[in-house]
Design a protein around this motif. Structure first.
Motif, PDB file in Angstrom:
ATOM      1  N   PHE A   1      38.569  32.501  35.706  1.00 37.47           N
ATOM      2  CA  PHE A   1      37.654  32.920  34.645  1.00 37.47           C
ATOM      3  C   PHE A   1      37.453  34.428  34.608  1.00 37.47           C
ATOM      4  CE2 PHE A   1      36.691  28.574  35.866  1.00 37.47           C
ATOM      5  CZ  PHE A   1      36.795  27.928  34.641  1.00 37.47           C
ATOM      6  N   ASP A   2      38.096  35.139  35.526  1.00 38.31           N
ATOM      7  CA  ASP A   2      38.102  36.599  35.435  1.00 38.31           C
ATOM      8  C   ASP A   2      38.988  37.059  34.285  1.00 38.31           C
ATOM      9  OD1 ASP A   2      36.411  36.823  37.609  1.00 38.31           O
ATOM     10  OD2 ASP A   2      38.030  37.185  39.054  1.00 38.31           O
ATOM     11  N   ALA A   3      39.887  36.215  33.838  1.00 39.29           N
ATOM     12  CA  ALA A   3      40.777  36.552  32.729  1.00 39.29           C
ATOM     13  C   ALA A   3      40.036  36.391  31.406  1.00 39.29           C
ATOM     14  CB  ALA A   3      42.011  35.656  32.760  1.00 39.29           C
ATOM     15  N   SER A   4      39.941  37.463  30.651  1.00 43.40           N
ATOM     16  CA  SER A   4      39.200  37.397  29.388  1.00 43.40           C
ATOM     17  C   SER A   4      39.833  36.408  28.424  1.00 43.40           C
ATOM     18  CB  SER A   4      39.108  38.785  28.749  1.00 43.40           C
ATOM     19  OG  SER A   4      40.405  39.286  28.445  1.00 43.40           O
ATOM     20  N   GLY A   5      41.172  36.281  28.462  1.00 48.27           N
ATOM     21  CA  GLY A   5      41.823  35.318  27.595  1.00 48.27           C
ATOM     22  C   GLY A   5      41.398  33.896  27.890  1.00 48.27           C
ATOM     23  N   HIS A   6      41.232  33.590  29.188  1.00 46.54           N
ATOM     24  CA  HIS A   6      40.780  32.251  29.539  1.00 46.54           C
ATOM     25  C   HIS A   6      39.339  32.030  29.088  1.00 46.54           C
ATOM     26  CE1 HIS A   6      40.176  28.912  32.755  1.00 46.54           C
ATOM     27  NE2 HIS A   6      40.332  28.417  31.550  1.00 46.54           N
ATOM     28  N   ARG A   7      38.485  33.018  29.253  1.00 45.64           N
ATOM     29  CA  ARG A   7      37.098  32.864  28.831  1.00 45.64           C
ATOM     30  C   ARG A   7      36.999  32.600  27.335  1.00 45.64           C
ATOM     31  NH1 ARG A   7      36.517  37.464  32.118  1.00 45.64           N
ATOM     32  NH2 ARG A   7      36.023  38.772  30.308  1.00 45.64           N
ATOM     33  N   THR A   8      37.766  33.328  26.535  1.00 46.84           N
ATOM     34  CA  THR A   8      37.708  33.105  25.089  1.00 46.84           C
ATOM     35  C   THR A   8      38.287  31.743  24.723  1.00 46.84           C
ATOM     36  OG1 THR A   8      39.792  34.317  24.771  1.00 46.84           O
ATOM     37  CG2 THR A   8      37.737  35.546  24.487  1.00 46.84           C
ATOM     38  N   LEU A   9      39.280  31.274  25.487  1.00 45.44           N
ATOM     39  CA  LEU A   9      39.832  29.937  25.242  1.00 45.44           C
ATOM     40  C   LEU A   9      38.787  28.873  25.530  1.00 45.44           C
ATOM     41  CD1 LEU A   9      42.159  27.995  24.622  1.00 45.44           C
ATOM     42  CD2 LEU A   9      42.850  28.177  27.033  1.00 45.44           C
ATOM     43  N   VAL A  10      38.073  28.979  26.646  1.00 48.82           N
ATOM     44  CA  VAL A  10      37.030  28.009  26.979  1.00 48.82           C
ATOM     45  C   VAL A  10      35.967  27.978  25.886  1.00 48.82           C
ATOM     46  CG1 VAL A  10      35.148  27.488  28.584  1.00 48.82           C
ATOM     47  CG2 VAL A  10      37.402  28.115  29.460  1.00 48.82           C
ATOM     48  N   ALA A  11      35.541  29.139  25.434  1.00 49.18           N
ATOM     49  CA  ALA A  11      34.523  29.201  24.372  1.00 49.18           C
ATOM     50  C   ALA A  11      35.020  28.520  23.104  1.00 49.18           C
ATOM     51  CB  ALA A  11      34.148  30.652  24.094  1.00 49.18           C
ATOM     52  N   ALA A  12      36.285  28.744  22.763  1.00 52.39           N
ATOM     53  CA  ALA A  12      36.845  28.131  21.556  1.00 52.39           C
ATOM     54  C   ALA A  12      36.958  26.623  21.691  1.00 52.39           C
ATOM     55  CB  ALA A  12      38.218  28.741  21.259  1.00 52.39           C
ATOM     56  N   LEU A  13      37.370  26.142  22.859  1.00 52.52           N
ATOM     57  CA  LEU A  13      37.468  24.698  23.078  1.00 52.52           C
ATOM     58  C   LEU A  13      36.106  24.034  22.966  1.00 52.52           C
ATOM     59  CD1 LEU A  13      39.941  24.635  26.115  1.00 52.52           C
ATOM     60  CD2 LEU A  13      40.466  23.985  23.755  1.00 52.52           C
ATOM     61  N   ALA A  14      35.104  24.635  23.585  1.00 48.68           N
ATOM     62  CA  ALA A  14      33.748  24.075  23.512  1.00 48.68           C
ATOM     63  C   ALA A  14      33.250  24.040  22.080  1.00 48.68           C
ATOM     64  CB  ALA A  14      32.805  24.888  24.392  1.00 48.68           C
ATOM     65  N   ALA A  15      33.475  25.123  21.338  1.00 48.72           N
ATOM     66  CA  ALA A  15      33.031  25.168  19.940  1.00 48.72           C
ATOM     67  C   ALA A  15      33.714  24.084  19.115  1.00 48.72           C
ATOM     68  CB  ALA A  15      33.302  26.547  19.351  1.00 48.72           C
ATOM     69  N   TRP A  16      35.009  23.855  19.390  1.00 47.67           N
ATOM     70  CA  TRP A  16      35.726  22.824  18.636  1.00 47.67           C
ATOM     71  C   TRP A  16      35.106  21.455  18.823  1.00 47.67           C
ATOM     72  CZ3 TRP A  16      38.345  18.317  19.596  1.00 47.67           C
ATOM     73  CH2 TRP A  16      39.145  17.828  18.555  1.00 47.67           C
ATOM     74  N   THR A  17      34.614  21.159  20.002  1.00 40.85           N
ATOM     75  CA  THR A  17      34.073  19.820  20.249  1.00 40.85           C
ATOM     76  C   THR A  17      32.837  19.528  19.427  1.00 40.85           C
ATOM     77  OG1 THR A  17      32.614  20.406  22.103  1.00 40.85           O
ATOM     78  CG2 THR A  17      34.918  19.901  22.635  1.00 40.85           C
ATOM     79  N   VAL A  18      32.136  20.551  18.990  1.00 38.84           N
ATOM     80  CA  VAL A  18      30.914  20.313  18.206  1.00 38.84           C
ATOM     81  C   VAL A  18      31.033  20.739  16.761  1.00 38.84           C
ATOM     82  CG1 VAL A  18      29.384  20.406  20.210  1.00 38.84           C
ATOM     83  CG2 VAL A  18      29.901  22.516  18.983  1.00 38.84           C
ATOM     84  N   ASP A  19      31.938  21.687  16.467  1.00 40.68           N
ATOM     85  CA  ASP A  19      32.052  22.213  15.114  1.00 40.68           C
ATOM     86  C   ASP A  19      33.394  21.928  14.469  1.00 40.68           C
ATOM     87  OD1 ASP A  19      29.495  23.339  15.243  1.00 40.68           O
ATOM     88  OD2 ASP A  19      30.255  25.184  16.145  1.00 40.68           O
ATOM     89  N   GLY A  20      34.383  21.556  15.278  1.00 41.46           N
ATOM     90  CA  GLY A  20      35.700  21.317  14.729  1.00 41.46           C
ATOM     91  C   GLY A  20      36.447  22.577  14.367  1.00 41.46           C
TER      92      GLY A  20
END
Length: 219
Positions: A199-218
């Motif tokens: 999670f030190d990788a900024s790319g991974h952090r933005t991916l996690v945020a996007a995945l979480a958002a998809w689960t509730v907003d699509g």
């Protein structure tokens, strides 16, 4: 109103000697909090599954409960998760969560893959490259990023999915993250996240945020 998330981290029978689940769960929680989610964190996996009412997302960072030979989850927890899926809760499964919750009949079919002992494997952890599929996540997620992590390989696939990111396996590409729908629920799986360095990788952090958002907003 902010979305509500419960992050469940492995302890007790959901712990193992290899994964710092409290650490990785905390990093996931921090990613969500920075995106203005209302987040609770618990290391009581079964207790959390029994109390999902009011949450929009459950994120799981936990290990294989059968590794030590103990089997069986409280019926209230099993039914609680099943009811949450039926109403359409979002699910984010992180790394070793693909080997977890084996006592929950709905878990493997929901996340769309499982670690098969003796068949699934990973090379030694180290620097790796992740390739993100264009147009599957917001543009803020880079199409390529580098991370220190484990490369999960030969997971048992269950059902259809849309692969969001890939990594190199043992001579072939392997999915690093995917999304899928399971009834009313939206499911995201991120098999990265072995320890905090991931999670030190900024790319991974933005991916996690996007995945979480998809689960509730699509999106």
């Amino acid at each position: 109103m902010a979305h509500r998330a419960l992050v469940l981290t492995g302890s007790g029978r959901y712990a193992d000697p290899w994964h710092p689940f409290a650490e990785t769960g905390s990093r996931v929680a921090d990613i969500l909090i920075r995106r203005e989610w209302d987040v609770d964190v618990s290391d009581d996996v079964d207790g959390g599954m029994a109390g999902l009412d009011g949450y929009d997302l459950v994120a799981v960072s936990a290990g294989d409960p059968w590794r030590g030979g103990e089997r069986g989850a409280p019926p209230a927890a099993v039914e609680g998760f099943a009811a949450a899926l039926e109403r359409g809760i979002g699910v984010l499964a992180v790394h070793a969560a693909v080997s977890s919750l084996r006592d929950y009949p709905e878990w493997a079919p929901a996340i769309g893959a499982m670690w098969v002992p003796g068949l699934s494997f990973h090379p030694d952890a180290g620097e790796m490259t992740v390739q993100v599929e264009p147009d599957t996540v917001p543009a803020e997620v880079p199409t390529t990023f580098h991370v220190h992590d484990e490369r999960y390989c030969a997971l048992q696939r269950l059902g259809r999915r849309t692969v969001v990111a890939w990594h190199e396996g043992d001579g072939a590409k392997e999915p690093a993250a995917w999304v899928r729908e399971h009834g009313a629920a939206r499911i995201a799986v991120d098999v990265l996240g072995h320890d905090s360095r991931s999670f030190d990788a900024s790319g991974h952090r933005t991916l996690v945020a996007a995945l979480a958002a998809w689960t509730v907003d699509g999106r």
